[in-house]
Design a protein around this motif. Structure first.
Motif, short mmCIF file in Angstrom:
data_model
loop_
_atom_site.label_atom_id
_atom_site.label_comp_id
_atom_site.label_asym_id
_atom_site.label_seq_id
_atom_site.Cartn_x
_atom_site.Cartn_y
_atom_site.Cartn_z
N HIS A 122 -71.49 19.66 45.81
CA HIS A 122 -72.64 20.38 46.36
C HIS A 122 -72.23 21.84 46.48
N ILE A 123 -73.12 22.72 46.11
CA ILE A 123 -72.87 24.16 46.21
C ILE A 123 -74.03 24.78 46.98
N LEU A 124 -73.74 25.80 47.74
CA LEU A 124 -74.82 26.50 48.43
C LEU A 124 -75.72 27.18 47.42
N ARG A 125 -76.97 27.31 47.77
CA ARG A 125 -77.97 27.91 46.88
C ARG A 125 -77.52 29.28 46.39
N GLU A 126 -76.89 30.05 47.26
CA GLU A 126 -76.45 31.40 46.90
C GLU A 126 -75.40 31.39 45.79
N GLY A 127 -74.65 30.32 45.69
CA GLY A 127 -73.62 30.21 44.67
C GLY A 127 -74.13 29.62 43.36
N ASN A 128 -75.41 29.28 43.32
CA ASN A 128 -75.97 28.61 42.16
C ASN A 128 -77.13 29.42 41.55
N SER A 129 -77.10 30.72 41.75
CA SER A 129 -78.25 31.55 41.38
C SER A 129 -78.50 31.60 39.87
N CYS A 130 -77.46 31.51 39.05
CA CYS A 130 -77.66 31.54 37.59
C CYS A 130 -78.44 30.30 37.14
N ALA A 131 -78.09 29.14 37.67
CA ALA A 131 -78.83 27.92 37.33
C ALA A 131 -80.25 28.00 37.87
N ASP A 132 -80.42 28.64 39.01
CA ASP A 132 -81.76 28.80 39.60
C ASP A 132 -82.66 29.61 38.67
N VAL A 133 -82.12 30.68 38.08
CA VAL A 133 -82.90 31.49 37.15
C VAL A 133 -83.34 30.65 35.95
N LEU A 134 -82.44 29.85 35.43
CA LEU A 134 -82.77 29.00 34.28
C LEU A 134 -83.79 27.93 34.66
#
Length: 188
Positions: free
Chosen positions: A152-164
């Motif tokens: 599990h990663i915090l949302r802030e650490g997963n921003s590149c996947a969020d953009v995709l």
């Protein structure tokens, strides 16, 4: 930022004094660094995310695969139609692991900002679970000659996947893959 933390800390202390049970405020407000973890040289990193316009609305997912040193290898995104966010998050993990397998990667560190998905994949899922079929597909890959660790990663650490994943909302049910990161940037 320190003045904001001090203000919140002060307000929190007043609240706890008023209602009792005053824990240490410094313990509650301890800042946490969001860092990217990497494996050794033969480890690939998979970040996945889902995105939804509304619950039971249009959903998409996306993710990226990179080397242990952070060098981008592949980005992917897709719209999956009208579902809920959990479906998109599970679909992202399944497709991401599948793409890694097809590319011949044998050691993965997977990151998802959906704690629910991480828990579902890490435990035995009841066979009548709404997403049992997709979870079984993920389990089939995990049973192969593949070393996969899911975090599990915090949302802030997963921003590149969020953009995709947000790009996945804009396409029409086509799995889009790109090995060219600038191409993904130009889609905006």
């Amino acid at each position: 930022m320190n003045s904001t933390i001090a203000t919140i800390s002060s307000q929190l202390q007043l609240t706890h004094q008023a209602f009792g049970n005053s824990p240490s405020v410094s313990h509650i407000l301890t800042p946490k660094m969001v860092t990217w973890q990497h494996g050794d040289e033969d480890t690939m990193i998979l970040n996945v995310d889902g995105s939804a316009l509304a619950n039971l609305g249009k959903v998409g997912y996306g993710g990226l695969i990179s080397k242990h040193d952070g060098n981008f290898q592949l980005g992917f995104f897709e719209s999956v139609g009208i579902f809920n966010i959990l479906h998109a998050e599970i679909q992202a993990l399944w497709i991401g692991i599948k793409l890694c397998w097809e590319a011949g990667y044998k050691k993965l560190m997977c990151y998802s900002d959906s704690l629910h998905v991480v828990q579902l994949v890490s435990t035995d899922t009841p066979r009548f679970h709404h997403y049992a079929n997709i979870l079984k597909l993920i389990g089939n890959y995990l049973a192969k000659d593949l070393t996969v660790t899911i975090y599990h990663i915090l949302r802030e650490g997963n921003s590149c996947a969020d953009v995709l994943a947000k790009l996945g909302l804009m396409v029409h049910n086509i799995l889009s893959r790109s090995m060219n990161l600038p191409l993904i940037y130009h889609l905006f």
